[in-house]
Design an enzyme around this catalytic site. Structure first.
Site, short mmCIF file in Angstrom:
data_model
loop_
_atom_site.label_atom_id
_atom_site.label_comp_id
_atom_site.label_asym_id
_atom_site.label_seq_id
_atom_site.Cartn_x
_atom_site.Cartn_y
_atom_site.Cartn_z
N ILE A 105 -2.31 -7.72 9.38
CA ILE A 105 -3.39 -8.26 9.92
C ILE A 105 -3.30 -9.41 10.54
CG2 ILE A 105 -4.97 -7.19 8.01
CD1 ILE A 105 -4.76 -10.12 6.62
N ARG A 133 -1.95 -16.92 -21.32
CA ARG A 133 -1.45 -16.87 -19.61
C ARG A 133 -1.97 -18.27 -18.96
NH1 ARG A 133 -2.20 -11.61 -16.24
NH2 ARG A 133 -4.20 -12.30 -16.26
N ASP A 146 -6.08 -18.65 -17.53
CA ASP A 146 -6.88 -17.51 -17.74
C ASP A 146 -8.15 -18.19 -18.51
OD1 ASP A 146 -5.66 -15.33 -16.74
OD2 ASP A 146 -5.06 -14.72 -18.79
N ASN A 191 -13.43 -7.63 -12.68
CA ASN A 191 -12.22 -6.74 -12.86
C ASN A 191 -12.23 -5.41 -12.43
OD1 ASN A 191 -11.93 -9.33 -14.79
ND2 ASN A 191 -9.91 -8.33 -15.02
N TYR A 216 -5.18 -18.67 -5.41
CA TYR A 216 -5.66 -17.33 -5.03
C TYR A 216 -7.24 -17.59 -4.87
CZ TYR A 216 -7.67 -12.87 -5.83
OH TYR A 216 -8.40 -11.89 -5.67
N GLY A 240 0.94 -1.12 0.13
CA GLY A 240 -0.06 0.01 -0.01
C GLY A 240 0.80 1.15 -0.02
N PHE A 256 -9.30 -5.65 2.75
CA PHE A 256 -8.64 -5.74 1.31
C PHE A 256 -7.21 -5.79 1.40
CE2 PHE A 256 -12.14 -2.25 1.47
CZ PHE A 256 -12.75 -2.55 0.44
N ALA A 257 -6.80 -6.53 2.53
CA ALA A 257 -5.38 -6.70 2.59
C ALA A 257 -4.84 -8.07 2.14
CB ALA A 257 -4.79 -6.62 4.19
N1 UFG Z 1 -3.68 -9.47 -20.18
C1 UFG Z 1 -3.21 -9.50 -21.33
N2 UFG Z 1 -1.68 -9.02 -21.43
C2 UFG Z 1 -1.55 -8.31 -20.18
C3 UFG Z 1 -2.28 -8.40 -19.09
C4 UFG Z 1 -3.44 -9.19 -18.94
O1 UFG Z 1 -3.52 -10.07 -22.60
O2 UFG Z 1 -0.22 -7.88 -20.16
C5 UFG Z 1 -5.28 -10.22 -20.42
C6 UFG Z 1 -5.37 -11.25 -19.60
O3 UFG Z 1 -5.01 -12.49 -20.18
C7 UFG Z 1 -6.83 -11.35 -19.08
C8 UFG Z 1 -7.13 -9.94 -19.35
O4 UFG Z 1 -6.16 -9.26 -19.99
O5 UFG Z 1 -7.51 -11.97 -20.19
C9 UFG Z 1 -7.29 -9.30 -17.79
O6 UFG Z 1 -6.21 -9.70 -17.18
P1 UFG Z 1 -5.70 -8.88 -15.65
O7 UFG Z 1 -4.57 -9.68 -15.31
O8 UFG Z 1 -6.08 -7.45 -15.71
O9 UFG Z 1 -7.11 -9.28 -14.95
P2 UFG Z 1 -7.62 -10.94 -14.58
O10 UFG Z 1 -8.92 -11.22 -15.21
O11 UFG Z 1 -6.68 -11.80 -14.79
O12 UFG Z 1 -7.66 -10.81 -13.02
C10 UFG Z 1 -8.73 -10.37 -12.24
C11 UFG Z 1 -8.21 -9.67 -11.08
C12 UFG Z 1 -7.26 -10.43 -10.19
C13 UFG Z 1 -8.19 -11.48 -9.88
C14 UFG Z 1 -8.85 -12.08 -11.02
C15 UFG Z 1 -9.75 -13.38 -10.56
O13 UFG Z 1 -7.24 -8.40 -11.64
O14 UFG Z 1 -6.81 -9.71 -9.17
O15 UFG Z 1 -9.54 -11.38 -11.79
O16 UFG Z 1 -10.34 -13.91 -11.73
F1 UFG Z 1 -7.40 -12.36 -9.26
#
Ligand code: UFG
Length: 327
Positions: free
Chosen positions: A53, A283, A286, A171, A142, A37, A74-75
């Site tokens: 916490i 990734r 995903d 998101n 997670y 933070g 939120f931590a």
């Molecule tokens: N993505 C890319 N390139 C990048 C980063 C992300 O293509 O450099 C894509 C990812 O593959 C995904 C989308 O963009 O399809 C969103 O990715 P984020 O990492 O921004 O978010 P996520 O959906 O993976 O994650 C979100 C929250 C996390 C949580 C997750 C739970 O941000 O904290 O949802 O599903 F864990």
């Protein structure tokens, strides 16, 4: 006057929650160890305790020194990929940390907690938009830790008499309108800030993780919801808990999905900058498509997101980003 304790109140979503509580005239206490933070995110009107916490003695001291009627949590550690590599750290921080909070809440008879859960509890969903009663099936540590806490909350609330809200965010993105706080993770892994870094030239380009998903343009679809809309949903949940409506579990999203390509396009429009793209492999872990049905919180508490277009969300993120990154 009773106060709310915001654990992780110096972080991205937590600091927006602190602002929302203060704006409504609530008393706010922030507990944050500042490992992730930002001290400057916490306004002077909020009391600040620096610490972990997991420190039961510190929690006891906070509950002794203040009359706390609600805890916001939120931590947590939030990186899916990291959780696969270091699961025990995720269980330690995300589960044991909350266990310590609940123990201390029980000792001091704190009546309510609002917990930050996640869409990751659904894993690869079989139904989209996702309703809350879809079976949970996390595909990474997670999501498992967040689900474990949801279950712990249920049993502990029955035994100890507190009530809870479990809010499953999709998101989170964007920043407060005055751009005084915003998304500042280190390292940054989230899509929108990474795209904005490409827009200001701090990155060469944005990597698109997978272009062969079973979606209209082949890239992953997510439900992007503004951080101030999330904060407002927490306030409504707190009000419901205070009214004695019992435990609540809600999905928080816009109910609309946008692909990675659409997000990049929205960032190009909002910034007017050139944003180069490179295609990268998927990734691991995903899901192709995560979109919320937030019908339950809409019908029960009247919550609807105010930021419904991707452009309006990205504009707020951009205002913060150029300030934060000194671009
Ligand atoms: N993505 C890319 N390139 C990048 C980063 C992300 O293509 O450099 C894509 C990812 O593959 C995904 C989308 O963009 O399809 C969103 O990715 P984020 O990492 O921004 O978010 P996520 O959906 O993976 O994650 C979100 C929250 C996390 C949580 C997750 C739970 O941000 O904290 O949802 O599903 F864990």
């Amino acid at each position: 006057m009773t106060a709310s304790l915001v654990c992780g109140g110096a972080g991205y979503i937590g600091s927006h929650m602190v602002r929302a509580l203060l704006e409504r005239g609530e008393r706010v206490i922030v507990l944050d160890d500042l490992s992730k933070g930002h001290r400057e995110f916490v306004p002077g009107e909020a009391a600040f305790y620096r610490g972990d916490i997991g420190n039961g003695e510190l929690l006891d001291r906070i509950f002794r020194e203040n009359t706390v009627d609600a805890v916001f949590h939120f931590a947590a550690f939030i990186q899916v990929g990291e959780s696969v590599l270091r699961p025990l750290e995720y269980y330690e921080n995300n589960v044991t940390g909350v266990l310590r909070i609940l123990e201390s809440m029980a000792r001091h008879e704190v009546p309510h907690i609002v917990f930050s859960s996640t869409a990751a509890v659904y894993g690869e969903p079989t139904v989209v938009p996702i309703p809350e009663d879809l079976p949970t099936a996390p595909t990474n540590p997670y999501g498992e830790t967040k689900l474990a806490v949801e279950k712990m909350l249920r049993w502990a609330s029955e035994a100890h008499g507190f009530t809870y809200g479990a809010l499953r965010y999709f998101n989170a993105c964007g920043a407060i309108e005055d751009a005084s706080i915003g998304e500042a993770h280190n390292p940054e892994t989230h899509l929108i800030p990474l795209i904005l870094d490409a827009a200001i030239g701090k990155r060469k380009c944005i990597s698109v993780f997978g272009s062969d998903y079973d979606t209209p343009d082949g890239t992953c679809i997510r439900d992007y919801v503004h951080v101030t809309d999330l904060a407002r949903a927490h306030l409504l949940t707190l009000d419901a808990l205070r009214r004695g409506e019992g435990n609540k579990t809600y999905n928080l999203g816009n109910g609309r999905g946008f692909s990675v390509n659409e997000v990049i396009e929205a960032c190009r429009r909002a910034t007017g900058r050139r944003i180069d793209v490179e295609h990268a492999p998927r990734r691991p872990g995903d899901p192709a498509r995560l979109v919320a049905s937030s019908e339950r919180i809409r019908s029960e508490l009247g919550w609807t997101p105010r930021y419904t277009s991707l452009e309006s969300i990205v504009e707020t993120a951009w205002r913060w980003h150029i300030k934060y990154r000194k671009a």
